[in-house]
Design a protein around this motif. Sequence first.
Motif, short mmCIF file in Angstrom:
data_model
loop_
_atom_site.label_atom_id
_atom_site.label_comp_id
_atom_site.label_asym_id
_atom_site.label_seq_id
_atom_site.Cartn_x
_atom_site.Cartn_y
_atom_site.Cartn_z
N GLN A 59 -33.62 20.86 15.19
CA GLN A 59 -33.09 19.95 14.16
C GLN A 59 -32.27 18.83 14.79
OE1 GLN A 59 -31.13 22.63 11.45
NE2 GLN A 59 -32.99 22.95 10.26
N SER A 60 -31.48 19.21 15.77
CA SER A 60 -30.65 18.22 16.46
C SER A 60 -31.53 17.19 17.19
CB SER A 60 -29.73 18.95 17.44
OG SER A 60 -29.18 18.06 18.36
N LEU A 61 -32.59 17.67 17.85
CA LEU A 61 -33.52 16.77 18.56
C LEU A 61 -34.19 15.80 17.59
CD1 LEU A 61 -35.58 18.98 21.07
CD2 LEU A 61 -33.97 17.17 21.63
N LEU A 62 -34.65 16.32 16.46
CA LEU A 62 -35.38 15.50 15.49
C LEU A 62 -34.46 14.46 14.84
CD1 LEU A 62 -37.77 18.08 13.79
CD2 LEU A 62 -38.07 16.75 15.86
N PHE A 63 -33.21 14.85 14.70
CA PHE A 63 -32.22 13.93 14.16
C PHE A 63 -32.05 12.71 15.06
CE2 PHE A 63 -27.73 12.61 13.43
CZ PHE A 63 -27.85 12.28 12.09
N LYS A 64 -32.12 12.97 16.39
CA LYS A 64 -31.93 11.89 17.37
C LYS A 64 -33.21 11.10 17.65
CE LYS A 64 -28.53 14.62 19.91
NZ LYS A 64 -28.54 15.66 20.93
N THR B 268 -40.68 18.68 22.62
CA THR B 268 -39.48 19.42 22.21
C THR B 268 -39.13 20.49 23.24
OG1 THR B 268 -40.86 20.82 20.79
CG2 THR B 268 -39.67 19.03 19.72
N PHE B 269 -40.12 21.24 23.71
CA PHE B 269 -39.85 22.30 24.68
C PHE B 269 -39.33 21.74 25.99
CE2 PHE B 269 -42.49 26.16 23.04
CZ PHE B 269 -41.91 26.01 21.79
N PRO C 242 -36.57 9.77 15.92
CA PRO C 242 -37.40 9.55 14.73
C PRO C 242 -38.91 9.71 15.01
CG PRO C 242 -35.81 7.77 15.02
CD PRO C 242 -35.74 8.60 16.25
N GLU C 243 -39.35 9.30 16.20
CA GLU C 243 -40.77 9.40 16.52
C GLU C 243 -41.21 10.86 16.52
OE1 GLU C 243 -44.33 9.82 19.14
OE2 GLU C 243 -42.31 10.45 19.72
N LEU C 244 -40.37 11.71 17.10
CA LEU C 244 -40.68 13.14 17.16
C LEU C 244 -40.63 13.75 15.75
CD1 LEU C 244 -41.36 14.79 19.62
CD2 LEU C 244 -38.97 15.45 19.82
N LYS C 245 -39.66 13.31 14.97
CA LYS C 245 -39.53 13.79 13.59
C LYS C 245 -40.78 13.44 12.80
CE LYS C 245 -36.47 13.88 9.61
NZ LYS C 245 -35.25 13.39 9.01
N TYR C 246 -41.23 12.20 12.97
CA TYR C 246 -42.45 11.76 12.28
C TYR C 246 -43.65 12.62 12.66
CZ TYR C 246 -46.58 9.02 11.18
OH TYR C 246 -47.81 8.62 10.72
N SER D 287 -33.68 32.00 18.14
CA SER D 287 -34.08 30.89 17.28
C SER D 287 -33.73 29.55 17.94
CB SER D 287 -33.40 30.97 15.93
OG SER D 287 -33.76 29.83 15.17
N ILE D 288 -34.73 28.66 17.98
CA ILE D 288 -34.48 27.33 18.54
C ILE D 288 -34.31 26.30 17.41
CG2 ILE D 288 -35.56 27.70 20.79
CD1 ILE D 288 -38.10 26.32 19.63
N ASN D 289 -34.27 26.78 16.16
CA ASN D 289 -34.18 25.86 15.02
C ASN D 289 -33.00 24.89 15.08
OD1 ASN D 289 -36.51 26.24 13.66
ND2 ASN D 289 -35.74 27.85 12.33
N PRO D 290 -31.79 25.37 15.41
CA PRO D 290 -30.66 24.42 15.47
C PRO D 290 -30.89 23.30 16.50
CG PRO D 290 -29.86 26.68 15.53
CD PRO D 290 -31.36 26.75 15.66
N GLN D 291 -31.42 23.67 17.70
CA GLN D 291 -31.68 22.65 18.72
C GLN D 291 -32.79 21.69 18.28
OE1 GLN D 291 -31.31 26.04 19.38
NE2 GLN D 291 -31.29 26.32 21.60
#
Length: 200
Positions: free
Chosen positions: A189-194, A65-66, A196-200, A183-187
Motif C-alpha cells: 500500500q505504501s509503495l502504491l501510494f508513492k 513491487t518485490f 501512481p504508475e504501479l498503482k495503475y 503479510s506484505i500488504n502494508p508495504q
Amino acid sequence: YKTVGKPANVGGSEPETPETLQQHYIVVELADKLDTLFSFIKTHLKCKMIIFFSSSKQVHFAYETFRKLQPGISLMHLHGRQKQRARTETLDKFSRAQQVCLIATDVVSRGIDFPAVDWVVQVDCPENVDTYIHRAGRSARYGKQGKSLIMLTPQENEAFLQRLKARKIEPNMLNIKQSKMKSINPQLQSLLFKDPELKY
C-alpha cells in the motif's frame, strides 16, 4: 519423459510430467496470493525458481513491487512485451545463475531449456492441463530432481485437480506454516501510494 522420442499427442499419447518432478498444490484465496508468494520466496532463497503469472502486467507488477521489498534473492522478469534482445539477455543470465527467481509469463513455458531449476511456481491456474504440464516441466529436466507448486483458489481447487487426475497427475497438498507467512500488504500500500504508475 516416459514418451521418449514421440512428440506430445501423436497417436493419442498425452504429454507427461517428468518422473523426477515432485508436484504440490496449495489452496489460497486470491487476495492472499502475493503474501503467500513473497513468503514462499523468502523461505527458498537458496533456490533457482521460475514463477508463472498469466499476463505481462502481472509479471511487471510482481517484479517491480518485490524488487522494492527485497526478498533477499536476485529477481528477473520475462514477458512478451519485452524486446527480443532484453529477453535473450535475461534468459542467458538466468541460465548461468545459481540462486535466482525469474517471474515470467508463458513465453517461457515452451521450447526453452534451463539447467537445474529447483522450483516452478504457478501463481495463476493455467487455462488447461497442457499448459500446466509445460510450465511444471521447466523443472526436473534430464532426470534431475525438481519441484512444482500451483496456487489454486478455493473456487478453482476441486475442478482443476479433477482435470489433472484425469491425466494421471496427482499433486500433493503443501502445508505452509503460519509462522512462515508474512503479510506484505502494508508495504504494498505504501509503495502504491508513492508510485501512481504501479498503482495503475
